[in-house]
Design a protein around this motif. Structure first.
Motif, PDB file in Angstrom:
ATOM      1  N   ALA A 199     -40.060   4.732  27.975  1.00  0.00           N
ATOM      2  CA  ALA A 199     -38.881   5.358  29.041  1.00  0.00           C
ATOM      3  C   ALA A 199     -37.320   6.104  28.190  1.00  0.00           C
ATOM      4  O   ALA A 199     -37.235   6.926  28.373  1.00  0.00           O
ATOM      5  CB  ALA A 199     -38.309   4.815  30.670  1.00  0.00           C
ATOM      6  N   ALA A 200     -36.583   5.061  27.207  1.00  0.00           N
ATOM      7  CA  ALA A 200     -35.606   5.543  26.608  1.00  0.00           C
ATOM      8  C   ALA A 200     -36.096   6.751  25.781  1.00  0.00           C
ATOM      9  O   ALA A 200     -34.968   7.551  25.651  1.00  0.00           O
ATOM     10  CB  ALA A 200     -34.399   4.452  26.343  1.00  0.00           C
ATOM     11  N   ASP A 201     -36.981   6.226  24.966  1.00  0.00           N
ATOM     12  CA  ASP A 201     -36.891   7.532  23.601  1.00  0.00           C
ATOM     13  C   ASP A 201     -37.866   8.876  24.550  1.00  0.00           C
ATOM     14  O   ASP A 201     -37.537   9.998  23.902  1.00  0.00           O
ATOM     15  CB  ASP A 201     -38.477   6.786  22.918  1.00  0.00           C
ATOM     16  N   VAL A 202     -38.866   8.428  25.997  1.00  0.00           N
ATOM     17  CA  VAL A 202     -38.726   9.992  26.373  1.00  0.00           C
ATOM     18  C   VAL A 202     -37.993  10.611  26.964  1.00  0.00           C
ATOM     19  O   VAL A 202     -37.658  11.650  26.890  1.00  0.00           O
ATOM     20  CB  VAL A 202     -39.979   9.668  27.387  1.00  0.00           C
ATOM     21  N   LEU A 203     -37.118  10.073  27.575  1.00  0.00           N
ATOM     22  CA  LEU A 203     -35.196  10.846  28.336  1.00  0.00           C
ATOM     23  C   LEU A 203     -34.624  10.959  26.927  1.00  0.00           C
ATOM     24  O   LEU A 203     -34.352  12.482  26.781  1.00  0.00           O
ATOM     25  CB  LEU A 203     -34.665   9.837  28.623  1.00  0.00           C
ATOM     26  N   ALA A 204     -34.311  10.840  25.827  1.00  0.00           N
ATOM     27  CA  ALA A 204     -34.313  10.945  24.335  1.00  0.00           C
ATOM     28  C   ALA A 204     -34.484  12.543  24.369  1.00  0.00           C
ATOM     29  O   ALA A 204     -33.769  13.291  23.446  1.00  0.00           O
ATOM     30  CB  ALA A 204     -33.653   9.727  23.025  1.00  0.00           C
ATOM     31  N   GLU A 205     -35.996  12.653  23.930  1.00  0.00           N
ATOM     32  CA  GLU A 205     -36.355  13.897  23.773  1.00  0.00           C
ATOM     33  C   GLU A 205     -36.264  14.516  24.468  1.00  0.00           C
ATOM     34  O   GLU A 205     -36.483  15.738  24.558  1.00  0.00           O
ATOM     35  CB  GLU A 205     -37.990  12.927  23.288  1.00  0.00           C
ATOM     36  N   ALA A 206     -36.420  14.308  26.105  1.00  0.00           N
ATOM     37  CA  ALA A 206     -36.322  15.438  27.113  1.00  0.00           C
ATOM     38  C   ALA A 206     -34.555  16.225  27.047  1.00  0.00           C
ATOM     39  O   ALA A 206     -34.309  16.947  27.479  1.00  0.00           O
ATOM     40  CB  ALA A 206     -36.292  14.903  28.757  1.00  0.00           C
ATOM     41  N   LYS A 207     -33.544  14.842  26.977  1.00  0.00           N
ATOM     42  CA  LYS A 207     -32.127  15.157  26.355  1.00  0.00           C
ATOM     43  C   LYS A 207     -32.259  16.616  25.274  1.00  0.00           C
ATOM     44  O   LYS A 207     -31.524  17.560  25.130  1.00  0.00           O
ATOM     45  CB  LYS A 207     -31.721  14.750  26.129  1.00  0.00           C
ATOM     46  N   SER A 208     -33.011  15.994  24.270  1.00  0.00           N
ATOM     47  CA  SER A 208     -32.710  17.525  23.004  1.00  0.00           C
ATOM     48  C   SER A 208     -33.644  18.431  23.830  1.00  0.00           C
ATOM     49  O   SER A 208     -33.118  19.562  23.056  1.00  0.00           O
ATOM     50  CB  SER A 208     -34.016  17.151  22.063  1.00  0.00           C
ATOM     51  N   LEU A 209     -34.733  18.252  24.159  1.00  0.00           N
ATOM     52  CA  LEU A 209     -35.314  19.828  24.571  1.00  0.00           C
ATOM     53  C   LEU A 209     -34.407  20.153  26.069  1.00  0.00           C
ATOM     54  O   LEU A 209     -34.931  21.485  26.016  1.00  0.00           O
ATOM     55  CB  LEU A 209     -36.730  19.212  25.820  1.00  0.00           C
ATOM     56  N   ALA A 210     -33.652  19.771  26.490  1.00  0.00           N
ATOM     57  CA  ALA A 210     -33.010  20.477  27.793  1.00  0.00           C
ATOM     58  C   ALA A 210     -31.819  20.760  27.116  1.00  0.00           C
ATOM     59  O   ALA A 210     -31.309  21.992  27.883  1.00  0.00           O
ATOM     60  CB  ALA A 210     -32.516  19.170  28.905  1.00  0.00           C
ATOM     61  N   ARG A 211     -31.385  21.249  26.350  1.00  0.00           N
ATOM     62  CA  ARG A 211     -30.642  22.301  25.348  1.00  0.00           C
ATOM     63  C   ARG A 211     -31.342  23.687  25.753  1.00  0.00           C
ATOM     64  O   ARG A 211     -30.203  24.240  26.174  1.00  0.00           O
ATOM     65  CB  ARG A 211     -29.945  22.030  24.072  1.00  0.00           C
ATOM     66  N   ASP A 212     -32.015  23.976  25.970  1.00  0.00           N
ATOM     67  CA  ASP A 212     -33.049  25.061  25.947  1.00  0.00           C
ATOM     68  C   ASP A 212     -33.153  25.406  27.349  1.00  0.00           C
ATOM     69  O   ASP A 212     -33.300  26.243  27.162  1.00  0.00           O
ATOM     70  CB  ASP A 212     -34.183  25.549  25.095  1.00  0.00           C
TER      71      ASP A 212
END
Length: 62
Positions: free
Chosen positions: A27-40
């Motif tokens: 879950a921590a890895d998925v949320l880290a990627e989601a945080k990156s995607l959320a910039r846009d």
């Protein structure tokens, strides 16, 4: 539902969806990627299938 509960006028535009992406990452890895995607993004939804409910609970607690 969220639009109906808003105290202000809310305009909802069409949204882009990503192709199906499968992962067995934590879950921590998925949320880290989601945080990156959320910039846009204004809104980003992260989905778990019914058989990964424990991971969905982890998303909420991180």
């Amino acid at each position: 539902m969220l639009v109906e509960q808003s105290e202000r006028h809310v305009e909802v535009s069409s949204c882009d969806t990503s192709p199906d992406i499968w992962t067995n990452k934590s879950a921590a890895d998925v949320l880290a990627e989601a945080k990156s995607l959320a910039r846009d993004c204004d809104v980003l939804f992260v989905h778990c299938d019914w058989d990964a409910a424990d991971k969905a609970h982890d998303y909420v607690h991180i």
